[in-house]
Design an enzyme around this catalytic site. Sequence first.
Site, PDB file in Angstrom:
ATOM      1  N   CYS A 132      42.065  34.061  35.853  1.00 29.75           N
ATOM      2  CA  CYS A 132      41.343  35.079  36.633  1.00 29.75           C
ATOM      3  C   CYS A 132      40.187  35.603  35.779  1.00 29.75           C
ATOM      4  CB  CYS A 132      42.279  36.188  37.104  1.00 29.75           C
ATOM      5  SG  CYS A 132      43.262  37.008  35.858  1.00 29.75           S
ATOM      6  N   LYS A 133      39.075  35.892  36.432  1.00 30.86           N
ATOM      7  CA  LYS A 133      37.799  36.049  35.730  1.00 30.86           C
ATOM      8  C   LYS A 133      37.607  37.409  35.076  1.00 30.86           C
ATOM      9  CE  LYS A 133      36.917  31.955  37.242  1.00 30.86           C
ATOM     10  NZ  LYS A 133      37.237  30.809  36.342  1.00 30.86           N
TER      11      LYS A 133
END
Length: 340
Positions: free
Chosen positions: A249-250
């Site tokens: 996840c960024k």
Amino acid sequence: MHGKVALEEAFALPRLHEKTRWWASLFAVNPDQHAAEMSDVGDIRINYMDKHGVGYTILSYTAPGVQDVWDPKEAQDLAVEINDYIAGAIKSRPDRFGAFATLSMHQPEEAAAELKRCVTQLGFKGALVNDTQRAGPDGDDMVFYDGPEWDVFWSTVTELDVPFYLHPRNPTGTQYEKLWAKRKWLIGPPLSFAQGVSLHVLGMVTNGVFDRHPKLQVVLGHLGEHIPFDMWRINHWFEDVKKPLGLDCKRTIREYFQDNIWITTSGHFSTATLQYCLAEVGADRILFSIDYPFESFADACDWYDGVPLNLADKAKIGRDNARRLFKLPAFRDSEKRVAA
């Protein structure tokens, strides 16, 4: 404070009054009163709102609702019936009531189409879904909405520019038998609700839903279903352990709460807890709510009116954040100044 907005407020179909009363008998001290209040979207509710300074209420179908119906056609038919009913019931009071769409979550495309109908044709303010959808031949499967097959649904939510409220439901099937049957007093607000919703929304984080749909807005009740109190620990493990191991996840969990996730005060009327959430989440991402008729207007509103907050934060949480998020029309006391 006058002009508060409440947005986790349940109703039931009048034709299901006996079922509503039966459900109430499992947890309510006064099942008859609870069933009467649940079925009312008129005078009883308006009188409470006027007495306790609530200017506007967004209504949603009571849990477990359509998420407890594992036959896809039956679930869709019930969702459409509920949406058509509540649209008609509140049509004459647009200055006091709005509604969330009830959705069958068996099929992403079908859920997206019904949400679009509710928002564009019925004027609804978003959707409220009661956690995972029961599915399978015996209702023992659970449909989560955090996989890529649900992107068509989340794209519709963001295109319509409406929020999605992820609400709990009771554990069912073998999950109930294995985990909760011998611990039944922990079902609901004491533990199971937070466990279910926190698993679901953190799955949305770690499976990239918010990265693929960066404008998506998700609302969690009950002051965040325990997540704010584990924010440091979640962040530490995501950033320092899980990401080096492959979590992709960024952004950080704090950034998702800053940009995508809201929490409400529904059913959680603790000043100390609210103050903690103000420190971890911030006043710009918190919304007042009651959780009526499971909780009382008096408990929620008397508490909130007396919370020692600066006037700017009290106005944000009590009214202004909701006005902005849900693009609300003028309503009773919507322009009234918040007094000390």
